[in-house]
Write a protein that holds these residues in place. Sequence first.
Motif, short mmCIF file in Angstrom:
data_model
loop_
_atom_site.label_atom_id
_atom_site.label_comp_id
_atom_site.label_asym_id
_atom_site.label_seq_id
_atom_site.Cartn_x
_atom_site.Cartn_y
_atom_site.Cartn_z
N PHE A 193 0.77 -1.18 0.02
CA PHE A 193 -0.01 0.10 0.04
C PHE A 193 0.84 1.18 -0.19
O PHE A 193 0.40 2.19 -0.45
CB PHE A 193 -1.00 0.00 1.11
CG PHE A 193 -0.56 0.50 2.43
CD1 PHE A 193 -0.34 1.75 2.56
CD2 PHE A 193 0.01 -0.56 3.52
CE1 PHE A 193 0.00 2.35 3.79
CE2 PHE A 193 0.24 0.13 4.66
CZ PHE A 193 0.34 1.34 5.01
N ILE A 194 2.08 1.29 0.60
CA ILE A 194 3.05 2.43 0.55
C ILE A 194 3.35 2.74 -0.90
O ILE A 194 3.34 3.86 -1.34
CB ILE A 194 4.16 2.24 1.51
CG1 ILE A 194 3.80 2.19 2.87
CG2 ILE A 194 5.29 3.03 1.44
CD1 ILE A 194 5.00 1.65 3.81
N MET A 234 5.01 7.63 -1.84
CA MET A 234 5.47 6.56 -1.18
C MET A 234 5.97 6.74 0.25
O MET A 234 5.15 7.08 0.88
CB MET A 234 6.54 5.96 -2.11
CG MET A 234 5.95 5.47 -3.42
SD MET A 234 7.16 4.35 -4.17
CE MET A 234 8.43 5.63 -4.96
N ILE A 235 7.12 6.52 0.57
CA ILE A 235 7.57 6.50 2.20
C ILE A 235 7.45 7.85 2.45
O ILE A 235 7.80 8.21 3.69
CB ILE A 235 8.82 5.81 2.37
CG1 ILE A 235 10.09 6.24 1.62
CG2 ILE A 235 8.66 4.25 2.35
CD1 ILE A 235 11.35 5.65 2.25
N ASP A 236 7.64 8.93 1.70
CA ASP A 236 7.51 10.49 1.91
C ASP A 236 5.91 10.93 2.01
O ASP A 236 6.05 11.95 2.00
CB ASP A 236 8.57 11.03 0.96
CG ASP A 236 9.93 10.66 1.20
OD1 ASP A 236 10.34 10.49 2.47
OD2 ASP A 236 10.78 10.39 0.26
N ILE A 280 2.06 0.29 9.87
CA ILE A 280 3.24 1.38 10.07
C ILE A 280 3.71 1.07 11.45
O ILE A 280 5.00 1.02 11.63
CB ILE A 280 2.88 2.52 9.86
CG1 ILE A 280 2.33 2.99 8.39
CG2 ILE A 280 3.87 3.52 10.33
CD1 ILE A 280 3.34 2.69 7.33
N ALA A 281 3.00 1.12 12.38
CA ALA A 281 3.47 0.64 13.95
C ALA A 281 4.24 -0.56 13.98
O ALA A 281 5.43 -0.61 14.75
CB ALA A 281 2.17 0.75 14.74
N ILE A 282 3.68 -1.59 13.15
CA ILE A 282 4.37 -3.04 13.31
C ILE A 282 5.72 -2.56 12.56
O ILE A 282 6.79 -3.45 13.26
CB ILE A 282 3.47 -3.95 12.61
CG1 ILE A 282 2.51 -4.26 13.40
CG2 ILE A 282 4.48 -5.48 12.52
CD1 ILE A 282 1.36 -5.18 12.84
N ALA A 283 5.69 -2.13 11.44
CA ALA A 283 6.97 -1.77 10.79
C ALA A 283 8.07 -1.11 11.76
O ALA A 283 9.18 -1.52 11.58
CB ALA A 283 6.83 -1.02 9.60
N ARG A 284 7.67 0.00 12.70
CA ARG A 284 8.56 0.71 13.36
C ARG A 284 8.83 -0.26 14.39
O ARG A 284 10.29 -0.17 14.75
CB ARG A 284 7.62 1.69 14.02
CG ARG A 284 8.46 2.34 15.08
CD ARG A 284 7.57 3.83 15.54
NE ARG A 284 6.21 3.57 15.95
CZ ARG A 284 5.18 4.06 15.94
NH1 ARG A 284 5.35 5.33 15.20
NH2 ARG A 284 3.78 3.69 16.49
#
Length: 589
Positions: A460-461, A467-469, A487-491
């Motif tokens: 989805f990003i 994208m990531i920005d 996103i929190a899990i990726a963090r």
Amino acid sequence: MTNKQPMQKGKFSAFFTLVKKTKPSYGKLAFALTLSIVTTLVSLLIPLLTKQLVDGFSMSSLSGGQIGLIVLVFVIQAGLSAYATYALNYSGQKIISGLRDLLWKKLIKLPVSYFDTKASGETISRVTNDTMVVKELITNHISGFITGIISVIGSITILFIMNWKLTLLVLIVVPLAALILVPIGRKMFTISRETQDETARFTGLLNQILPEIRLVKSSNAEDVEYRRGKAGISSLFRLGLREAKVQSLVGPLITLVLMAALVAVIGYGGMQVSSGELTAGSLVAFILYLFQIIMPMGQITAFFTQLQKSIGATERMIEILAEIEEDTVTGKQIENAHQPIRLEDVSFGYKQDQLILKNISATIEAGKVTAIVGPSGGGKTTLFKLLERFYDPTEGTIRLGDDPIDSYSLESWRQQIGYVSQESPLMSGTIRDNICYGLEREVTDAEIEKAAEMAYALNFIKELPDMIDTEVGERGIMLSGGQRQRIAIARALLRDPSILMLDEATSSLDSQSEKSVQQALDVLMAGRTTIVIAHRLSTVVDADQLLFIEQGEITGRGTHHELMDSHDLYRDFAEQQLKMNADLENKAV
């Protein structure tokens, strides 16, 4: 009465002690005040020059030198006044910046428990509005007070030298002006204090409602919240009117006193001029000095009013600065986090007489998965807060291996933890900022993409324009709940933690996403100490250990199959959950 004076003295001392902590530029402040004093002294020459001009006035005696001297005095006064004003403003801005830095540094280091009882909006008001009150005192009122005192004393001294009889008549005006201005100043202080408090409450209300505007609208609560806001606005309006009424008295009363003094001086002075005791120039000088006595009285009164307001404002700042902050550096470093976590008779309550957890004892094995399950309100999330060291146990000890976790520095302990909560909080900024949040090292795009891919977020990003920005908006509102969670899990993945804490980590995901993220979590959990809170038992039935918590106590422990055989409530709980999940899957099909 005897107690009030020391108390006031203590408040003044506390105020100046707080200002000293900001490390103001004493040289610039002294220079600015010196310039203000020089400007005042120069202004005292103007009536004398006017006297000479009037007494010797004739077209033949009027010289370019006299005119040039008067113009020069005015120019010097204006130039010095302008620079003094700038220097004072610089000092005021430096002090307010220092105060805000002190408060911000303190607030950011205060424990979570502080924010449980303090409204964030009121705290914000202390950092913004209350510091501005102190700035106003320094930039606008200290100079006026000092120069006002000098102007009054200098003018009276010169007048006594010129004509003591007329001066005694003028001096009647000073106590009369004080009798009028001092009570008004006290009234203004009371109103200003109430206005500060009401402004803080109104700021708190705005800070409470606006971030949750979607809840307000979905609940059709616009009218309710409008009425709450309107009440605050009306209260501020009433206080503003009270202030306006008091202020409206100041000008006319000062004018009345000044006109009475002028009439007295002109009447008595005119008699002396006609009798030859006083020259016309001296009478003009007397009138000019009268203005230099009366007008500073307002400045002196305004100073004391603002000083009282500043003391009230700094009292609240001092209260914040007196709070005990978290010590994140004291303690030893964790050299080996791959050890069991032991809870020994742990009890905790947010209030002393209301325990949430009661005598919790358990061992969370290193490198294995421990799931905490049970009915809502049983204390599962509270236990997580203790493990994160947001709070200390009321009783009992939590250990890593043989050592209490509070023997390690907070910084070292939290470096070992990857925490994903059910709220999945995001900060305003980009996806990159949020995935890298809290990491001081440089993180490459490849690392971010790898963490995002493992969290089932990369697809989805990549579909987003930047994208990531991509900007996520306030509290991540531009993303869906499931996207925020990933996103929190990726963090957490990017931190590569030794201890994983997952509080309903997949609660916001649809079935397909949940399966993919669960697979990623399975890979991540391998070899790490993992603690999971889950209402949906289907995600934790394979855990190495389940702890069943109800009403703050562990009533069952073991594997899923062991608890199904030995714990009636767990069995009922599990059957309901598994049946509910099966119904949901059938509906989805």
